[in-house]
Scaffold this motif. Structure first.
Motif, PDB file in Angstrom:
ATOM      1  N   ASN A   1      37.593 -38.572  54.224  1.00 32.71           N
ATOM      2  CA  ASN A   1      37.772 -37.133  54.332  1.00 32.71           C
ATOM      3  C   ASN A   1      39.219 -36.825  53.942  1.00 32.71           C
ATOM      4  OD1 ASN A   1      39.335 -37.793  56.657  1.00 32.71           O
ATOM      5  ND2 ASN A   1      37.502 -37.668  57.933  1.00 32.71           N
ATOM      6  N   LEU A   2      39.629 -35.586  54.047  1.00 34.11           N
ATOM      7  CA  LEU A   2      40.988 -35.240  53.628  1.00 34.11           C
ATOM      8  C   LEU A   2      42.036 -35.943  54.479  1.00 34.11           C
ATOM      9  CD1 LEU A   2      40.624 -31.407  52.853  1.00 34.11           C
ATOM     10  CD2 LEU A   2      40.573 -33.341  51.259  1.00 34.11           C
ATOM     11  N   HIS A   3      41.732 -36.149  55.753  1.00 32.11           N
ATOM     12  CA  HIS A   3      42.668 -36.840  56.647  1.00 32.11           C
ATOM     13  C   HIS A   3      42.861 -38.288  56.213  1.00 32.11           C
ATOM     14  CE1 HIS A   3      44.929 -37.788  60.184  1.00 32.11           C
ATOM     15  NE2 HIS A   3      43.972 -38.491  60.766  1.00 32.11           N
ATOM     16  N   SER A   4      41.775 -38.983  55.919  1.00 37.03           N
ATOM     17  CA  SER A   4      41.888 -40.385  55.498  1.00 37.03           C
ATOM     18  C   SER A   4      42.578 -40.490  54.137  1.00 37.03           C
ATOM     19  CB  SER A   4      40.504 -41.039  55.440  1.00 37.03           C
ATOM     20  OG  SER A   4      39.706 -40.480  54.416  1.00 37.03           O
ATOM     21  N   LEU A   5      42.326 -39.517  53.256  1.00 40.09           N
ATOM     22  CA  LEU A   5      42.965 -39.544  51.932  1.00 40.09           C
ATOM     23  C   LEU A   5      44.467 -39.350  52.045  1.00 40.09           C
ATOM     24  CD1 LEU A   5      40.340 -37.488  49.914  1.00 40.09           C
ATOM     25  CD2 LEU A   5      40.803 -39.937  49.711  1.00 40.09           C
ATOM     26  N   HIS A   6      44.895 -38.610  53.062  1.00 37.56           N
ATOM     27  CA  HIS A   6      46.330 -38.489  53.329  1.00 37.56           C
ATOM     28  C   HIS A   6      46.865 -39.787  53.923  1.00 37.56           C
ATOM     29  CE1 HIS A   6      50.159 -37.147  54.948  1.00 37.56           C
ATOM     30  NE2 HIS A   6      49.750 -37.508  56.157  1.00 37.56           N
ATOM     31  N   LEU A   7      46.161 -40.331  54.918  1.00 36.24           N
ATOM     32  CA  LEU A   7      46.646 -41.524  55.609  1.00 36.24           C
ATOM     33  C   LEU A   7      46.722 -42.738  54.697  1.00 36.24           C
ATOM     34  CD1 LEU A   7      44.785 -41.273  59.052  1.00 36.24           C
ATOM     35  CD2 LEU A   7      47.219 -40.884  58.598  1.00 36.24           C
ATOM     36  N   VAL A   8      45.772 -42.854  53.765  1.00 37.70           N
ATOM     37  CA  VAL A   8      45.778 -44.028  52.897  1.00 37.70           C
ATOM     38  C   VAL A   8      46.998 -44.048  51.983  1.00 37.70           C
ATOM     39  CG1 VAL A   8      44.510 -43.177  50.854  1.00 37.70           C
ATOM     40  CG2 VAL A   8      44.124 -45.520  51.670  1.00 37.70           C
ATOM     41  N   ARG A   9      47.643 -42.885  51.821  1.00 37.43           N
ATOM     42  CA  ARG A   9      48.861 -42.801  51.017  1.00 37.43           C
ATOM     43  C   ARG A   9      50.107 -43.089  51.846  1.00 37.43           C
ATOM     44  NH1 ARG A   9      48.508 -39.745  46.341  1.00 37.43           N
ATOM     45  NH2 ARG A   9      50.489 -38.675  46.732  1.00 37.43           N
ATOM     46  N   THR A  10      49.966 -43.025  53.171  1.00 38.46           N
ATOM     47  CA  THR A  10      51.135 -43.229  54.031  1.00 38.46           C
ATOM     48  C   THR A  10      51.041 -44.495  54.882  1.00 38.46           C
ATOM     49  OG1 THR A  10      50.121 -41.863  55.778  1.00 38.46           O
ATOM     50  CG2 THR A  10      51.546 -40.736  54.177  1.00 38.46           C
ATOM     51  N   GLU A  11      49.841 -45.055  55.001  1.00 36.01           N
ATOM     52  CA  GLU A  11      49.624 -46.258  55.801  1.00 36.01           C
ATOM     53  C   GLU A  11      48.981 -47.334  54.926  1.00 36.01           C
ATOM     54  OE1 GLU A  11      49.548 -49.137  57.654  1.00 36.01           O
ATOM     55  OE2 GLU A  11      50.214 -47.634  59.111  1.00 36.01           O
ATOM     56  N   PRO A  12      49.797 -48.257  54.383  1.00 37.24           N
ATOM     57  CA  PRO A  12      49.273 -49.280  53.454  1.00 37.24           C
ATOM     58  C   PRO A  12      48.137 -50.113  54.046  1.00 37.24           C
ATOM     59  CG  PRO A  12      51.674 -49.255  53.442  1.00 37.24           C
ATOM     60  CD  PRO A  12      51.251 -48.380  54.569  1.00 37.24           C
ATOM     61  N   ARG A  13      48.148 -50.338  55.370  1.00 33.48           N
ATOM     62  CA  ARG A  13      47.115 -51.177  55.975  1.00 33.48           C
ATOM     63  C   ARG A  13      45.729 -50.559  55.848  1.00 33.48           C
ATOM     64  NH1 ARG A  13      48.059 -54.339  59.949  1.00 33.48           N
ATOM     65  NH2 ARG A  13      46.048 -55.126  59.278  1.00 33.48           N
ATOM     66  N   LEU A  14      45.684 -49.237  55.719  1.00 29.95           N
ATOM     67  CA  LEU A  14      44.398 -48.557  55.626  1.00 29.95           C
ATOM     68  C   LEU A  14      43.659 -48.958  54.346  1.00 29.95           C
ATOM     69  CD1 LEU A  14      42.840 -46.618  57.423  1.00 29.95           C
ATOM     70  CD2 LEU A  14      43.788 -44.717  56.115  1.00 29.95           C
ATOM     71  N   ALA A  15      44.421 -49.228  53.296  1.00 32.74           N
ATOM     72  CA  ALA A  15      43.806 -49.627  52.029  1.00 32.74           C
ATOM     73  C   ALA A  15      43.018 -50.927  52.180  1.00 32.74           C
ATOM     74  CB  ALA A  15      44.877 -49.776  50.950  1.00 32.74           C
ATOM     75  N   GLU A  16      43.446 -51.811  53.078  1.00 29.09           N
ATOM     76  CA  GLU A  16      42.743 -53.073  53.299  1.00 29.09           C
ATOM     77  C   GLU A  16      41.328 -52.807  53.827  1.00 29.09           C
ATOM     78  OE1 GLU A  16      44.981 -55.712  55.788  1.00 29.09           O
ATOM     79  OE2 GLU A  16      46.896 -55.116  54.887  1.00 29.09           O
ATOM     80  N   PHE A  17      41.214 -51.819  54.689  1.00 32.53           N
ATOM     81  CA  PHE A  17      39.900 -51.481  55.247  1.00 32.53           C
ATOM     82  C   PHE A  17      38.960 -50.985  54.153  1.00 32.53           C
ATOM     83  CE2 PHE A  17      37.209 -47.956  56.754  1.00 32.53           C
ATOM     84  CZ  PHE A  17      36.321 -48.676  57.555  1.00 32.53           C
ATOM     85  N   TYR A  18      39.432 -50.045  53.329  1.00 34.33           N
ATOM     86  CA  TYR A  18      38.561 -49.488  52.300  1.00 34.33           C
ATOM     87  C   TYR A  18      38.226 -50.524  51.230  1.00 34.33           C
ATOM     88  CZ  TYR A  18      38.932 -44.949  54.459  1.00 34.33           C
ATOM     89  OH  TYR A  18      38.854 -43.917  55.360  1.00 34.33           O
ATOM     90  N   ALA A  19      39.106 -51.502  51.047  1.00 36.40           N
ATOM     91  CA  ALA A  19      38.832 -52.556  50.065  1.00 36.40           C
ATOM     92  C   ALA A  19      37.660 -53.437  50.504  1.00 36.40           C
ATOM     93  CB  ALA A  19      40.080 -53.414  49.857  1.00 36.40           C
ATOM     94  N   CYS A  20      37.427 -53.545  51.814  1.00 36.12           N
ATOM     95  CA  CYS A  20      36.330 -54.393  52.286  1.00 36.12           C
ATOM     96  C   CYS A  20      35.088 -53.584  52.651  1.00 36.12           C
ATOM     97  CB  CYS A  20      36.775 -55.256  53.464  1.00 36.12           C
ATOM     98  SG  CYS A  20      37.163 -54.343  54.970  1.00 36.12           S
ATOM     99  N   ALA A  21      35.111 -52.283  52.409  1.00 31.43           N
ATOM    100  CA  ALA A  21      33.951 -51.440  52.726  1.00 31.43           C
ATOM    101  C   ALA A  21      32.868 -51.584  51.658  1.00 31.43           C
ATOM    102  CB  ALA A  21      34.382 -49.984  52.847  1.00 31.43           C
ATOM    103  N   ASP A  22      31.639 -51.729  52.090  1.00 31.15           N
ATOM    104  CA  ASP A  22      30.510 -51.859  51.164  1.00 31.15           C
ATOM    105  C   ASP A  22      29.950 -50.506  50.750  1.00 31.15           C
ATOM    106  OD1 ASP A  22      30.006 -54.911  51.323  1.00 31.15           O
ATOM    107  OD2 ASP A  22      30.119 -54.292  53.409  1.00 31.15           O
TER     108      ASP A  22
END
Length: 278
Positions: free
Chosen positions: A65-86
């Motif tokens: 959502n818009l909140h996660s799209l903001h957070l993924v730009r400010t919290e690098p660890r969040l990208a790890e989660f989306y990288a493993c999402a099916d």
């Protein structure tokens, strides 16, 4: 949504994470505001979840959502989660509308989040007698939600755990919690500790979890316990759910809804330019 290419496993032992290849329809996976997501309806999400549960594999269903799209730009660890999402749901009517504007073919039917498929999920879990575990919420909230859910869906084997624990990797709390999850061996694991804490915890511990379908579900059990009131579903479909939530809890949500979207101007302009070129 087409079924995934998976093979049923003979047991539920923990094993190395292998991302699942989904046979997607052409154009089903899109990149919007710099991130990948899937154009799937809530009922398709439930169909895929059931397929994975029956195959006894480990899979991750995420949402943007818009909140996660903001957070993924400010919290690098969040990208790890989306990288493993099916599978990545689109949990935002404004995001769906923007996707349609820039030619990504998104429609209202592609909005999918816990509140859109909750009744379908619990009905399915009840019919199948699934083992479901929830981690999250304040002390007592998850227990209250569990009581209400069990009253309506008595065949669900439901276990809950408060989200108030030391989530740092290697902490005693984490070791104890992971052991509890392994002992219960859920078929579906719902993690609702708020963004980005829940996503980082899943990414940190995914390999240690038993084979199950893992979902980040935010305040799901707050709604089930009645400590938060969900917006009427017509407001969600109309793209006004954020306004309802802002009116109910302005102090906590003002920055999320009124400030964070401005930080997405860069990727918004990139998508608009790309659409004009197409």
């Amino acid at each position: 949504m087409a079924l995934s290419n998976v093979v049923a496993a003979p047991d539920r032992r923990v094993r190395s994470r292998v991302p699942h290849r989904l046979t997607r329809r052409e154009g089903e996976r899109i990149r919007l505001l710099g991130q990948l997501m899937d154009k799937v309806r809530p009922e398709e999400v439930m169909h895929q979840l059931e397929t994975w549960v029956e195959a006894e594999v480990k899979a991750v269903i995420a949402n943007h959502n818009l909140h996660s799209l903001h957070l993924v730009r400010t919290e690098p660890r969040l990208a790890e989660f989306y990288a493993c999402a099916d599978l990545i749901q689109i949990d935002s009517t404004p995001l769906v509308a923007f996707g349609r504007l820039v030619g990504r073919g998104t429609r209202g039917k592609h909005r999918s989040t816990y509140l859109d498929w909750r009744e379908h999920f619990w009905s399915l879990a009840d019919r199948k007698g699934w083992r479901v575990m929830f981690i999250g919420g304040a002390e007592g909230v998850a227990d209250m939600a569990a009581e209400r859910l069990k009253a309506r869906h008595g065949r669900v084997d439901l276990a809950v755990r408060s989200g108030y624990f030391d989530a740092a990797p290697g902490s005693e709390d984490n070791r104890r919690l992971v052991a509890e999850v392994a002992q219960f061996a859920p078929q579906v694991l719902l993690v609702g500790m708020g963004m980005p804490r829940q996503e980082i915890w899943i990414a940190d511990h995914l390999d240690a979890l038993p084979d199950c379908v893992v979902l980040n579900v935010g305040a799901a059990f707050d709604y089930e316990a009645g400590v938060q009131k969900a917006a009427p579903r017509w407001m969600g479909k109309a793209g006004l759910e954020w306004l309802y939530r802002l009116a109910v809890d302005p102090r906590r949500l003002f920055h999320r809804y009124c400030v964070e979207p401005w930080h997405l101007i860069g990727p918004i302009m990139d998508d608009l330019k790309a659409a004009l070129k197409r």
